[in-house]
Design a protein around this motif. Structure first.
Motif, PDB file in Angstrom:
ATOM      1  N   VAL A 176       0.701  -1.048   0.026  1.00 45.56           N
ATOM      2  CA  VAL A 176       0.028  -0.202   0.113  1.00 45.56           C
ATOM      3  C   VAL A 176       0.923   1.301   0.042  1.00 45.56           C
ATOM      4  O   VAL A 176       1.396   1.596   0.838  1.00 45.56           O
ATOM      5  N   GLU A 177       0.603   1.820  -0.993  1.00 45.67           N
ATOM      6  CA  GLU A 177       1.713   3.274  -1.048  1.00 45.67           C
ATOM      7  C   GLU A 177       0.910   4.444  -0.695  1.00 45.67           C
ATOM      8  O   GLU A 177      -0.471   4.502  -0.459  1.00 45.67           O
ATOM      9  N   SER A 178       1.559   5.512  -0.415  1.00 48.27           N
ATOM     10  CA  SER A 178       1.035   6.651   0.278  1.00 48.27           C
ATOM     11  C   SER A 178       2.018   7.729   0.065  1.00 48.27           C
ATOM     12  O   SER A 178       3.178   7.456  -0.069  1.00 48.27           O
ATOM     13  N   GLY A 179       1.685   8.950   0.172  1.00 45.99           N
ATOM     14  CA  GLY A 179       2.452  10.130   0.164  1.00 45.99           C
ATOM     15  C   GLY A 179       2.712  11.096  -1.208  1.00 45.99           C
ATOM     16  O   GLY A 179       3.322  12.068  -0.883  1.00 45.99           O
TER      17      GLY A 179
ATOM     18  N   GLY B 219       1.118  13.525  -4.148  1.00 45.42           N
ATOM     19  CA  GLY B 219       0.278  14.720  -4.262  1.00 45.42           C
ATOM     20  C   GLY B 219       0.660  15.792  -5.032  1.00 45.42           C
ATOM     21  O   GLY B 219       1.377  15.306  -6.096  1.00 45.42           O
TER      22      GLY B 219
ATOM     23  N   LEU C 152       7.386   9.214  -0.511  1.00 48.15           N
ATOM     24  CA  LEU C 152       6.443   8.190  -0.535  1.00 48.15           C
ATOM     25  C   LEU C 152       6.837   7.240   0.260  1.00 48.15           C
ATOM     26  O   LEU C 152       8.076   6.707   0.674  1.00 48.15           O
ATOM     27  N   SER C 153       5.752   6.465   0.800  1.00 48.34           N
ATOM     28  CA  SER C 153       5.704   5.329   1.619  1.00 48.34           C
ATOM     29  C   SER C 153       5.067   4.078   0.921  1.00 48.34           C
ATOM     30  O   SER C 153       4.148   4.245   0.298  1.00 48.34           O
ATOM     31  N   CYS C 154       5.535   2.810   1.285  1.00 46.54           N
ATOM     32  CA  CYS C 154       4.993   1.701   0.848  1.00 46.54           C
ATOM     33  C   CYS C 154       4.996   0.783   2.015  1.00 46.54           C
ATOM     34  O   CYS C 154       6.050   0.219   2.347  1.00 46.54           O
TER      35      CYS C 154
ATOM     36  N   THR D 207       8.263  -1.176   5.877  1.00 41.42           N
ATOM     37  CA  THR D 207       7.875  -0.151   4.958  1.00 41.42           C
ATOM     38  C   THR D 207       9.222   0.232   4.224  1.00 41.42           C
ATOM     39  O   THR D 207      10.266   0.368   4.783  1.00 41.42           O
TER      40      THR D 207
ATOM     41  N   TYR E 124      10.742   3.398   1.483  1.00 41.71           N
ATOM     42  CA  TYR E 124      10.420   5.007   1.380  1.00 41.71           C
ATOM     43  C   TYR E 124      11.090   5.361  -0.049  1.00 41.71           C
ATOM     44  O   TYR E 124      12.037   4.704  -0.361  1.00 41.71           O
TER      45      TYR E 124
ATOM     46  N   THR F  80       0.379   5.757  -6.355  1.00 47.38           N
ATOM     47  CA  THR F  80       0.063   7.032  -5.572  1.00 47.38           C
ATOM     48  C   THR F  80       0.457   8.216  -6.712  1.00 47.38           C
ATOM     49  O   THR F  80       1.705   7.953  -7.116  1.00 47.38           O
TER      50      THR F  80
END
Length: 129
Positions: A5-8, A10, A20-22, A80, A82, A123
């Protein structure tokens, strides 16, 4: 089965930064080779960076276009990986995907989509000029 699951992602102005995080599932995360790829509209998915483990040493690889600007790292305690992205350019705009492999990957293998077994949903990173 590994879930990523990726995030960060924008919207950021040129010259800005994003991290970015995974987050990965799996009890043997520390042994996974992890990669980041990006895909712009109408283009193929391209290699960005990878962090691999030979069994003894950890290696990091980068696409020429991001060397000196992006840094890949991992926190095995948090499962995680990054991607710190600095000095972003409009041409960095793309969906960024995290990928994992349970195999020990060589540098050529780590820089191709075929090297990886699992993928996240991506993301979006948008860099305005």
């Amino acid at each position: 089965q590994v879930q990523l699951v990726e995030s960060g992602g924008g919207l950021v102005q040129a010259g800005g930064s994003l991290r970015l995080s995974c987050a990965a599932s799996g009890r043997t995360f520390s042994r996974y080779a992890m990669g980041w790829f990006h895909q712009a509209p109408g283009k193929e998915r391209e290699f960005v960076a990878a962090i691999t483990w030979s069994g003894i040493f950890t290696y990091t690889y980068y696409a020429d276009s991001v060397k000196g600007r992006f840094t890949i790292s991992r926190d095995n305690a948090k499962n995680t990986v990054y991607l710190q992205t600095n000095s972003l350019k409009p041409e960095d705009t793309a969906v960024y995907y995290c990928a994992a492999s349970e195999k020990i990957l060589s540098k050529p293998e780590a820089s191709t989509t075929r090297g990886y077994d699992y993928w996240g949903q991506g993301t979006q990173v948008t860099v305005s000029s």
